[in-house]
Motif scaffolding. Sequence first.
Motif, PDB file in Angstrom:
ATOM      1  N   ASN A   1       8.183 -12.176  10.343  1.00  0.00           N
ATOM      2  CA  ASN A   1       7.466 -11.700   9.161  1.00  0.00           C
ATOM      3  C   ASN A   1       7.421 -10.179   9.237  1.00  0.00           C
ATOM      4  O   ASN A   1       6.463  -9.599   9.738  1.00  0.00           O
ATOM      5  N   TRP A   2       8.495  -9.549   8.766  1.00  0.00           N
ATOM      6  CA  TRP A   2       8.641  -8.103   8.870  1.00  0.00           C
ATOM      7  C   TRP A   2       8.507  -7.445   7.506  1.00  0.00           C
ATOM      8  O   TRP A   2       9.030  -7.948   6.495  1.00  0.00           O
ATOM      9  N   THR A   3       7.839  -6.307   7.493  1.00  0.00           N
ATOM     10  CA  THR A   3       7.797  -5.438   6.319  1.00  0.00           C
ATOM     11  C   THR A   3       8.380  -4.099   6.735  1.00  0.00           C
ATOM     12  O   THR A   3       7.989  -3.540   7.766  1.00  0.00           O
ATOM     13  N   PHE A   4       9.317  -3.578   5.945  1.00  0.00           N
ATOM     14  CA  PHE A   4      10.001  -2.337   6.301  1.00  0.00           C
ATOM     15  C   PHE A   4       9.432  -1.153   5.534  1.00  0.00           C
ATOM     16  O   PHE A   4       9.173  -1.248   4.320  1.00  0.00           O
ATOM     17  N   ILE A   5       9.239  -0.038   6.243  1.00  0.00           N
ATOM     18  CA  ILE A   5       8.818   1.211   5.611  1.00  0.00           C
ATOM     19  C   ILE A   5       9.696   2.329   6.169  1.00  0.00           C
ATOM     20  O   ILE A   5      10.345   2.181   7.198  1.00  0.00           O
ATOM     21  N   ASP A   6       9.696   3.467   5.471  1.00  0.00           N
ATOM     22  CA  ASP A   6      10.527   4.593   5.890  1.00  0.00           C
ATOM     23  C   ASP A   6       9.754   5.660   6.654  1.00  0.00           C
ATOM     24  O   ASP A   6      10.364   6.496   7.316  1.00  0.00           O
ATOM     25  N   HIS A   7       8.425   5.646   6.535  1.00  0.00           N
ATOM     26  CA  HIS A   7       7.617   6.684   7.181  1.00  0.00           C
ATOM     27  C   HIS A   7       6.266   6.103   7.579  1.00  0.00           C
ATOM     28  O   HIS A   7       5.704   5.270   6.852  1.00  0.00           O
ATOM     29  N   PRO A   8       5.715   6.517   8.730  1.00  0.00           N
ATOM     30  CA  PRO A   8       4.422   5.985   9.168  1.00  0.00           C
ATOM     31  C   PRO A   8       3.307   6.133   8.141  1.00  0.00           C
ATOM     32  O   PRO A   8       2.394   5.296   8.092  1.00  0.00           O
ATOM     33  N   ALA A   9       3.349   7.170   7.326  1.00  0.00           N
ATOM     34  CA  ALA A   9       2.290   7.382   6.335  1.00  0.00           C
ATOM     35  C   ALA A   9       2.213   6.247   5.320  1.00  0.00           C
ATOM     36  O   ALA A   9       1.176   6.064   4.661  1.00  0.00           O
ATOM     37  N   GLN A  10       3.296   5.472   5.193  1.00  0.00           N
ATOM     38  CA  GLN A  10       3.300   4.349   4.246  1.00  0.00           C
ATOM     39  C   GLN A  10       2.560   3.130   4.786  1.00  0.00           C
ATOM     40  O   GLN A  10       2.342   2.171   4.054  1.00  0.00           O
ATOM     41  N   ALA A  11       2.158   3.167   6.061  1.00  0.00           N
ATOM     42  CA  ALA A  11       1.500   2.010   6.662  1.00  0.00           C
ATOM     43  C   ALA A  11       0.206   1.656   5.947  1.00  0.00           C
ATOM     44  O   ALA A  11      -0.142   0.474   5.808  1.00  0.00           O
ATOM     45  N   GLU A  12      -0.538   2.654   5.489  1.00  0.00           N
ATOM     46  CA  GLU A  12      -1.826   2.381   4.859  1.00  0.00           C
ATOM     47  C   GLU A  12      -1.694   1.590   3.565  1.00  0.00           C
ATOM     48  O   GLU A  12      -2.661   0.947   3.128  1.00  0.00           O
ATOM     49  N   SER A  13      -0.522   1.624   2.942  1.00  0.00           N
ATOM     50  CA  SER A  13      -0.320   0.869   1.705  1.00  0.00           C
ATOM     51  C   SER A  13       0.036  -0.588   1.976  1.00  0.00           C
ATOM     52  O   SER A  13       0.096  -1.398   1.039  1.00  0.00           O
ATOM     53  N   VAL A  14       0.265  -0.939   3.240  1.00  0.00           N
ATOM     54  CA  VAL A  14       0.676  -2.296   3.606  1.00  0.00           C
ATOM     55  C   VAL A  14      -0.401  -3.015   4.411  1.00  0.00           C
ATOM     56  O   VAL A  14      -0.716  -4.179   4.151  1.00  0.00           O
ATOM     57  N   ILE A  15      -0.988  -2.331   5.379  1.00  0.00           N
ATOM     58  CA  ILE A  15      -1.929  -2.966   6.301  1.00  0.00           C
ATOM     59  C   ILE A  15      -3.322  -3.028   5.690  1.00  0.00           C
ATOM     60  O   ILE A  15      -3.833  -2.042   5.179  1.00  0.00           O
ATOM     61  N   GLN A  16      -3.928  -4.188   5.775  1.00  0.00           N
ATOM     62  CA  GLN A  16      -5.212  -4.421   5.134  1.00  0.00           C
ATOM     63  C   GLN A  16      -6.352  -3.697   5.851  1.00  0.00           C
ATOM     64  O   GLN A  16      -6.323  -3.511   7.067  1.00  0.00           O
TER      65      GLN A  16
END
Length: 245
Positions: free
Chosen positions: A108-123
Amino acid sequence: MRILLLAGTSEARNLAHALVERGHQVTASLVGATRAPRDLGCETRIGGFGGEQGFRDWLAAHPVDLVIDATHPFAVQITDRTARVCADVKLEHLQLRRDPWGPADGDNWTFIDHPAQAESVIQTGSKVFLATGRQTLEQFAGLSSCTLICRQIDPPEEPFPFENGEFLVGRPPFSIEDEVQLFTNLKIDWLVVKNAGGVMSRSKLDAARQIGLPVLMINRTAPPDGPIVTSVDAALEWLDAHYQG
């Protein structure tokens, strides 16, 4: 042949030993991120070159025939600088970049390009295991509502940059069973990983699949132009073919 090997990975260590066995004159360079690096079996310098001009000055003072960049796939500044300088001074340059990981059935992987995008994915309120190293911790500032655990090899010399986080010291390799137990005991909700590739560090991903833990995977950037190999054997084959013809 005189070779400068930019090291810091298990592949670089194995390649250094193989090159020395073949009679090459190898100088390995480590940035010094790990306090007690393993022996590379060749002349080894520890510490950066002092930026691009420092790298140019070192090459001028220590002539080599080939530069092999076997640094971490996310050592982007070093890799880009190396390619740029080698092209400019017309010095042969080879990149050793292991293949990236890819998801398999059950992942169950979600791909992002930059660490700053993590906040838009992780609850909000999640407990997050950052298997990304301490160098990029500041880029996860947006996860202020989460509990963060960052694993690193050496004991920290400075406190965690955020009040909502802590360091966990551990030296790889880690077995799948060890990782399953760790993630379960810590009640981790998300695993965050850079897509570094490699066999030794994949156990955390296999453990995540086993317990149904979601993974946030940070993509690599595109490598510079030039010859690229993905294994030590391929690097040796390239070297043999290139300098026999």
